[in-house]
Design a protein around this motif. Structure first.
Motif, PDB file in Angstrom:
ATOM      1  N   GLU A  57       0.409  -1.049  -0.365  1.00  0.00           N
ATOM      2  CA  GLU A  57       0.151   0.244  -0.136  1.00  0.00           C
ATOM      3  C   GLU A  57       0.813   1.609   0.173  1.00  0.00           C
ATOM      4  O   GLU A  57       1.987   1.155   0.654  1.00  0.00           O
ATOM      5  CB  GLU A  57      -0.954   0.123   1.294  1.00  0.00           C
ATOM      6  N   LEU A  58       0.276   1.847  -0.534  1.00  0.00           N
ATOM      7  CA  LEU A  58       1.243   3.867  -0.821  1.00  0.00           C
ATOM      8  C   LEU A  58       0.256   4.593  -0.011  1.00  0.00           C
ATOM      9  O   LEU A  58      -0.983   4.575  -0.326  1.00  0.00           O
ATOM     10  CB  LEU A  58       1.342   3.468  -2.404  1.00  0.00           C
ATOM     11  N   ILE A  59       0.607   5.728   0.429  1.00  0.00           N
ATOM     12  CA  ILE A  59      -0.550   6.584   1.403  1.00  0.00           C
ATOM     13  C   ILE A  59       0.327   7.603   1.946  1.00  0.00           C
ATOM     14  O   ILE A  59       1.541   7.813   1.558  1.00  0.00           O
ATOM     15  CB  ILE A  59      -0.312   6.287   2.834  1.00  0.00           C
ATOM     16  N   SER A  60      -0.242   9.146   1.038  1.00  0.00           N
ATOM     17  CA  SER A  60       0.475   9.817   0.891  1.00  0.00           C
ATOM     18  C   SER A  60      -1.275  10.651   1.588  1.00  0.00           C
ATOM     19  O   SER A  60      -2.092  11.079   1.198  1.00  0.00           O
ATOM     20  CB  SER A  60       0.721  10.731  -0.825  1.00  0.00           C
ATOM     21  N   PRO A  61      -0.305  12.207   2.504  1.00  0.00           N
ATOM     22  CA  PRO A  61      -1.056  13.131   2.736  1.00  0.00           C
ATOM     23  C   PRO A  61      -1.735  13.505   1.536  1.00  0.00           C
ATOM     24  O   PRO A  61      -1.623  13.545   1.076  1.00  0.00           O
ATOM     25  CB  PRO A  61      -0.381  13.479   3.193  1.00  0.00           C
ATOM     26  N   ALA A  71      -1.742  14.109   9.023  1.00  0.00           N
ATOM     27  CA  ALA A  71      -1.116  14.975   9.538  1.00  0.00           C
ATOM     28  C   ALA A  71      -0.066  14.198  10.407  1.00  0.00           C
ATOM     29  O   ALA A  71       1.138  14.539  10.305  1.00  0.00           O
ATOM     30  CB  ALA A  71      -1.999  15.754  11.546  1.00  0.00           C
ATOM     31  N   LYS A  72      -0.199  13.051  10.705  1.00  0.00           N
ATOM     32  CA  LYS A  72       0.846  11.732  10.946  1.00  0.00           C
ATOM     33  C   LYS A  72       2.229  11.209   9.796  1.00  0.00           C
ATOM     34  O   LYS A  72       2.807  11.384  10.143  1.00  0.00           O
ATOM     35  CB  LYS A  72      -0.379  10.421  11.738  1.00  0.00           C
ATOM     36  N   VAL A  73       1.051  11.773   9.091  1.00  0.00           N
ATOM     37  CA  VAL A  73       1.565  10.760   7.779  1.00  0.00           C
ATOM     38  C   VAL A  73       2.920  12.258   6.937  1.00  0.00           C
ATOM     39  O   VAL A  73       4.190  11.373   6.920  1.00  0.00           O
ATOM     40  CB  VAL A  73       1.114  10.692   6.298  1.00  0.00           C
ATOM     41  N   THR A  74       2.076  13.191   7.215  1.00  0.00           N
ATOM     42  CA  THR A  74       3.012  14.142   7.154  1.00  0.00           C
ATOM     43  C   THR A  74       4.371  14.750   7.887  1.00  0.00           C
ATOM     44  O   THR A  74       5.186  14.559   7.757  1.00  0.00           O
ATOM     45  CB  THR A  74       2.240  15.423   7.013  1.00  0.00           C
ATOM     46  N   GLU A  75       3.469  14.106   9.223  1.00  0.00           N
ATOM     47  CA  GLU A  75       4.435  14.003  10.339  1.00  0.00           C
ATOM     48  C   GLU A  75       5.609  13.110  10.117  1.00  0.00           C
ATOM     49  O   GLU A  75       7.162  13.839   9.908  1.00  0.00           O
ATOM     50  CB  GLU A  75       3.972  14.029  11.346  1.00  0.00           C
ATOM     51  N   PHE A  76       5.925  11.928   9.635  1.00  0.00           N
ATOM     52  CA  PHE A  76       6.122  11.226   9.438  1.00  0.00           C
ATOM     53  C   PHE A  76       7.195  10.951   8.200  1.00  0.00           C
ATOM     54  O   PHE A  76       8.208  11.462   7.566  1.00  0.00           O
ATOM     55  CB  PHE A  76       5.822   9.282   9.434  1.00  0.00           C
ATOM     56  N   LEU A  77       6.511  11.752   7.149  1.00  0.00           N
ATOM     57  CA  LEU A  77       7.342  12.253   5.901  1.00  0.00           C
ATOM     58  C   LEU A  77       8.632  13.211   6.473  1.00  0.00           C
ATOM     59  O   LEU A  77       9.662  13.059   5.810  1.00  0.00           O
ATOM     60  CB  LEU A  77       6.732  12.802   4.548  1.00  0.00           C
ATOM     61  N   ARG A  79      10.308  13.693   8.603  1.00  0.00           N
ATOM     62  CA  ARG A  79      11.211  13.291  10.019  1.00  0.00           C
ATOM     63  C   ARG A  79      11.879  12.841   8.856  1.00  0.00           C
ATOM     64  O   ARG A  79      12.531  12.521   9.625  1.00  0.00           O
ATOM     65  CB  ARG A  79      10.558  12.395  11.356  1.00  0.00           C
ATOM     66  N   SER A  80      11.120  11.299   8.292  1.00  0.00           N
ATOM     67  CA  SER A  80      12.369  10.419   7.892  1.00  0.00           C
ATOM     68  C   SER A  80      12.072  10.094   6.141  1.00  0.00           C
ATOM     69  O   SER A  80      12.539   9.126   5.362  1.00  0.00           O
ATOM     70  CB  SER A  80      11.068   9.024   8.728  1.00  0.00           C
ATOM     71  N   GLY A  81      11.016  10.905   6.020  1.00  0.00           N
ATOM     72  CA  GLY A  81      11.452  11.105   3.809  1.00  0.00           C
ATOM     73  C   GLY A  81      10.081  10.049   3.636  1.00  0.00           C
ATOM     74  O   GLY A  81       9.806   9.092   4.547  1.00  0.00           O
ATOM     75  N   ASP A  82      10.645   9.625   2.534  1.00  0.00           N
ATOM     76  CA  ASP A  82       9.615   8.421   1.795  1.00  0.00           C
ATOM     77  C   ASP A  82       9.892   6.949   2.413  1.00  0.00           C
ATOM     78  O   ASP A  82      11.280   7.089   2.964  1.00  0.00           O
ATOM     79  CB  ASP A  82       9.675   8.030   0.925  1.00  0.00           C
ATOM     80  N   GLY A  83       9.117   5.850   2.888  1.00  0.00           N
ATOM     81  CA  GLY A  83       9.657   4.836   3.636  1.00  0.00           C
ATOM     82  C   GLY A  83       8.446   4.367   4.425  1.00  0.00           C
ATOM     83  O   GLY A  83       7.418   4.620   3.758  1.00  0.00           O
ATOM     84  N   VAL A  84       8.457   3.167   4.624  1.00  0.00           N
ATOM     85  CA  VAL A  84       7.819   2.046   5.528  1.00  0.00           C
ATOM     86  C   VAL A  84       7.237   3.031   6.759  1.00  0.00           C
ATOM     87  O   VAL A  84       7.747   3.128   7.286  1.00  0.00           O
ATOM     88  CB  VAL A  84       8.796   0.366   6.281  1.00  0.00           C
ATOM     89  N   TYR A  85       5.996   2.989   6.632  1.00  0.00           N
ATOM     90  CA  TYR A  85       5.522   3.702   7.253  1.00  0.00           C
ATOM     91  C   TYR A  85       4.580   2.607   8.541  1.00  0.00           C
ATOM     92  O   TYR A  85       4.524   3.269   9.483  1.00  0.00           O
ATOM     93  CB  TYR A  85       4.065   4.682   6.975  1.00  0.00           C
ATOM     94  N   THR A  86       4.097   1.791   8.578  1.00  0.00           N
ATOM     95  CA  THR A  86       3.621   0.551   8.644  1.00  0.00           C
ATOM     96  C   THR A  86       3.990  -1.137   8.317  1.00  0.00           C
ATOM     97  O   THR A  86       3.706  -0.434   7.112  1.00  0.00           O
ATOM     98  CB  THR A  86       2.369   0.698   9.592  1.00  0.00           C
TER      99      THR A  86
END
Length: 141
Positions: A57-61, A71-77, A79-86
């Motif tokens: 699955e690919l997820i984008s805010p 907001a959580k996905v944006t915060e992840f991006l 902080r970490s850039g594209d990558g394994v979210y979960t």
């Protein structure tokens, strides 16, 4: 729907991808042979591309969304850039699995669920011991 003889298994991996790189990332995986179903989940503030059969699955805010998941996905991006979210693990009972995760200090990031017309889905996205994990109980295939 048929019952899964062993509902405990790795279900799929979710990659967070910045909106400006989403189309190219979808094209990359498409050329590799993945077949995505696309959905815009405005209530969550995200666009997803999902291939449950192949486990990705690919997820984008959605740009400008203030929804909690966006907001959580944006915060992840940020902080970490594209990558394994979960990593999504299918379990027979999400609430029981959450109780186990709580014993290891889990923090819930998001939860959702639905049931009706013979279908159900319960999803609990959490962090436990630094691992991004989503517990999924469902009969939706």
């Amino acid at each position: 729907m048929t019952a899964d003889p062993d509902p405990l298994r790795l279900h799929h991996v979710v990659f967070a991808v910045a909106p400006e790189r989403r189309a190219e990332t979808v094209a990359l995986f498409g050329e590799l042979g993945f077949a995505f179903q696309e959905a815009e989940l405005t209530e969550l503030g995200v666009r997803v591309h999902l291939d449950w059969n192949r486990g990705i699955e690919l997820i984008s805010p959605l740009p400008g969304s203030t929804a909690t998941v966006a907001a959580k996905v944006t915060e992840f991006l940020n902080r970490s850039g594209d990558g394994v979210y979960t990593v999504v693990v299918r379990v027979p009972d999400a609430a029981a699995a959450e109780t186990v995760a709580e014993r290891y200090g889990s923090t819930v990031r998001f939860r959702q669920g639905f049931s009706g017309e013979g279908s159900y889905l319960e999803e609990i996205d959490l962090s436990v011991r630094g691992l991004p994990l989503t517990l999924l109980a469902t009969n939706v295939s």
